[in-house]
Scaffold this motif. Structure first.
Motif, PDB file in Angstrom:
ATOM      1  N   ARG A  75      52.788  12.493  33.323  1.00 15.09           N
ATOM      2  CA  ARG A  75      53.667  11.410  32.853  1.00 15.09           C
ATOM      3  C   ARG A  75      53.566  10.174  33.751  1.00 15.09           C
ATOM      4  NH1 ARG A  75      56.557  15.821  31.328  1.00 15.09           N
ATOM      5  NH2 ARG A  75      57.838  15.970  33.184  1.00 15.09           N
ATOM      6  N   TRP A  76      53.441  10.381  35.064  1.00 12.75           N
ATOM      7  CA  TRP A  76      53.250   9.239  35.968  1.00 12.75           C
ATOM      8  C   TRP A  76      51.946   8.517  35.649  1.00 12.75           C
ATOM      9  CZ3 TRP A  76      54.344  12.371  41.012  1.00 12.75           C
ATOM     10  CH2 TRP A  76      55.721  12.503  41.174  1.00 12.75           C
ATOM     11  N   LEU A  81      48.759   4.163  33.287  1.00 12.97           N
ATOM     12  CA  LEU A  81      47.635   3.773  32.435  1.00 12.97           C
ATOM     13  C   LEU A  81      48.077   3.021  31.179  1.00 12.97           C
ATOM     14  CD1 LEU A  81      45.461   7.003  32.718  1.00 12.97           C
ATOM     15  CD2 LEU A  81      44.939   4.747  33.681  1.00 12.97           C
ATOM     16  N   SER A  82      49.220   3.388  30.633  1.00 13.06           N
ATOM     17  CA  SER A  82      49.709   2.733  29.410  1.00 13.06           C
ATOM     18  C   SER A  82      50.342   1.366  29.695  1.00 13.06           C
ATOM     19  CB  SER A  82      50.730   3.628  28.708  1.00 13.06           C
ATOM     20  OG  SER A  82      51.924   3.709  29.478  1.00 13.06           O
ATOM     21  N   GLY A  83      50.558   1.077  30.978  1.00 13.74           N
ATOM     22  CA  GLY A  83      51.181  -0.194  31.343  1.00 13.74           C
ATOM     23  C   GLY A  83      52.694  -0.157  31.325  1.00 13.74           C
ATOM     24  N   ARG A  84      53.276   0.999  31.034  1.00 16.89           N
ATOM     25  CA  ARG A  84      54.736   1.115  30.984  1.00 16.89           C
ATOM     26  C   ARG A  84      55.376   0.808  32.335  1.00 16.89           C
ATOM     27  NH1 ARG A  84      55.853   6.584  29.943  1.00 16.89           N
ATOM     28  NH2 ARG A  84      57.071   6.844  31.811  1.00 16.89           N
ATOM     29  N   PHE A  85      54.700   1.203  33.421  1.00 15.04           N
ATOM     30  CA  PHE A  85      55.248   0.966  34.760  1.00 15.04           C
ATOM     31  C   PHE A  85      54.881  -0.412  35.298  1.00 15.04           C
ATOM     32  CE2 PHE A  85      55.154   5.783  35.667  1.00 15.04           C
ATOM     33  CZ  PHE A  85      56.345   5.949  34.984  1.00 15.04           C
ATOM     34  N   GLU A  86      53.935  -1.073  34.655  1.00 12.26           N
ATOM     35  CA  GLU A  86      53.529  -2.429  35.033  1.00 12.26           C
ATOM     36  C   GLU A  86      53.121  -2.540  36.502  1.00 12.26           C
ATOM     37  OE1 GLU A  86      56.821  -4.886  33.871  1.00 12.26           O
ATOM     38  OE2 GLU A  86      56.335  -4.717  31.752  1.00 12.26           O
ATOM     39  N   HIS A  90      46.270  -1.812  43.229  1.00  8.97           N
ATOM     40  CA  HIS A  90      46.661  -1.868  44.642  1.00  8.97           C
ATOM     41  C   HIS A  90      47.838  -0.939  44.956  1.00  8.97           C
ATOM     42  CE1 HIS A  90      47.377  -3.286  48.674  1.00  8.97           C
ATOM     43  NE2 HIS A  90      48.638  -3.494  48.339  1.00  8.97           N
ATOM     44  N   PRO A  91      48.930  -0.982  44.207  1.00  8.43           N
ATOM     45  CA  PRO A  91      50.023  -0.046  44.517  1.00  8.43           C
ATOM     46  C   PRO A  91      49.617   1.420  44.416  1.00  8.43           C
ATOM     47  CG  PRO A  91      50.801  -1.782  43.070  1.00  8.43           C
ATOM     48  CD  PRO A  91      49.314  -1.922  43.159  1.00  8.43           C
ATOM     49  N   VAL A  92      48.765   1.733  43.456  1.00  8.99           N
ATOM     50  CA  VAL A  92      48.318   3.119  43.308  1.00  8.99           C
ATOM     51  C   VAL A  92      47.514   3.542  44.538  1.00  8.99           C
ATOM     52  CG1 VAL A  92      46.868   4.679  41.945  1.00  8.99           C
ATOM     53  CG2 VAL A  92      48.380   3.043  40.794  1.00  8.99           C
ATOM     54  N   ARG A  93      46.632   2.669  45.015  1.00  9.31           N
ATOM     55  CA  ARG A  93      45.852   2.982  46.230  1.00  9.31           C
ATOM     56  C   ARG A  93      46.777   3.188  47.425  1.00  9.31           C
ATOM     57  NH1 ARG A  93      42.154  -1.029  44.242  1.00  9.31           N
ATOM     58  NH2 ARG A  93      43.125  -2.549  45.611  1.00  9.31           N
ATOM     59  N   VAL A  94      47.786   2.328  47.574  1.00 11.02           N
ATOM     60  CA  VAL A  94      48.722   2.458  48.697  1.00 11.02           C
ATOM     61  C   VAL A  94      49.512   3.758  48.574  1.00 11.02           C
ATOM     62  CG1 VAL A  94      50.759   1.459  49.824  1.00 11.02           C
ATOM     63  CG2 VAL A  94      48.894  -0.029  49.078  1.00 11.02           C
ATOM     64  N   LEU A  95      50.002   4.065  47.385  1.00  9.80           N
ATOM     65  CA  LEU A  95      50.756   5.309  47.182  1.00  9.80           C
ATOM     66  C   LEU A  95      49.906   6.534  47.503  1.00  9.80           C
ATOM     67  CD1 LEU A  95      52.681   4.456  43.901  1.00  9.80           C
ATOM     68  CD2 LEU A  95      53.716   5.017  46.106  1.00  9.80           C
ATOM     69  N   VAL A  96      48.673   6.561  47.018  1.00  8.69           N
ATOM     70  CA  VAL A  96      47.802   7.707  47.277  1.00  8.69           C
ATOM     71  C   VAL A  96      47.508   7.820  48.775  1.00  8.69           C
ATOM     72  CG1 VAL A  96      45.474   8.644  46.912  1.00  8.69           C
ATOM     73  CG2 VAL A  96      46.810   7.786  44.969  1.00  8.69           C
TER      74      VAL A  96
END
Length: 194
Positions: A75-76, A81-86, A90-96
Motif C-alpha cells: 500500500r505504501w 507510485l500512484s501519486g497519492r502521497f505526492e 528524493h524522499p524515498v531515497r532518504v527514507l530507505v
C-alpha cells in the motif's frame, strides 16, 4: 495522531520530504503499528482530541513482518507510485537510507533489544504537563507485564526534555547511531527482577 506527529517532528518531515506531508501518508505508518501490536499503542486526549501518543511494541521484528506480510508495504508503494502521497524519488531515497541505518543499529548484537519505545509525541501546545511521562509509564508497564526485561529507544542528543524524562524513568545512554539528519542517542532500560 498524524497531526500530533506532524506538529511534533516538523524538522524531520521537512528534512525528508521538503514539506509536511498529508495525514494520509503518516496514518499508513500508524496502521502498521496498530495492526502489529494494538495493545502497545497509548493515546492521551484533552477536550476530546488526541494530544499525545506512544507506541511501545514488545517485538520490533513483529512490526516489520506485519508491514511485509499484511500488505502495508504494498500500500505504501502503491500510494507512492500512484501519486497519492505526492512524493518524489528524493524522499524515498532518504527514507530507505534511514531505514538501513536504523536496521544496522537494531541488529548490533550489543544493543539488540526487541522491545522498543518506537514513537512518542505530545502536541507542542500540551507539553510540560507530564503527558509524555504518563504515556511512557503506561508503555513501560505494558512491556513489563509482557515479561520484557529490556527496552530500547533512540532520541536526538539535543532533545534535553525527552532525555530527562527517559533518564528519570531508568533509561541509560549506551551508544549513538545516526541517520541522514544526524545523531541519535541509544538508551536502554532494564526492568528489575523481583
Amino acid at each position: 495522531m498524524a497531526k500530533v506527529f506532524a506538529e511534533s517532528f516538523p524538522e524531520s518531515l521537512l528534512h525528508i520530504f521538503g514539506r509536511i506531508p498529508g495525514n494520509e501518508m503518516v496514518m499508513e505508518a500508524f496502521r502498521v503499528c496498530l495492526d502489529a501490536e494494538p495493545d502497545a499503542f497509548f493515546v492521551a486526549r484533552a477536550d476530546g482530541r488526541v494530544v499525545g501518543y506512544s507506541f511501545t511494541p514488545s517485538n520490533l521484528t513483529r512490526v516489520w513482518s506485519t508491514a511485509f506480510t499484511r500488505g502495508h508495504l504494498f500500500r505504501w508503494m502503491w500510494g507512492w507510485l500512484s501519486g497519492r502521497f505526492e512524493i518524489g524519488w528524493h524522499p524515498v531515497r532518504v527514507l530507505v537510507a534511514n531505514k538501513v541505518h536504523f536496521l544496522r543499529s537494531a541488529l548490533d548484537r550489543r544493543y539488540s533489544v526487541p522491545a522498543r519505545v518506537l514513537s512518542i509525541a505530545v502536541h507542542p501546545s500540551q507539553r510540560g504537563r507530564g503527558i509524555a511521562r504518563e504515556l511512557l509509564k503506561r508503555g513501560l508497564s505494558y512491556l513489563e507485564g509482557r515479561g520484557v526485561n529490556k527496552v530500547r529507544l533512540e532520541v536526538r542528543p539535543e532533545n534535553a526534555p525527552a532525555r530527562s524524562i527517559y533518564q528519570g524513568l531508568g533509561f541509560k545512554a549506551v551508544d549513538t547511531t545516526n541517520d541522514s539528519q544526524g545523531d541519535w542517542l541509544i538508551m536502554i532500560k532494564e526492568f528489575k527482577k523481583e
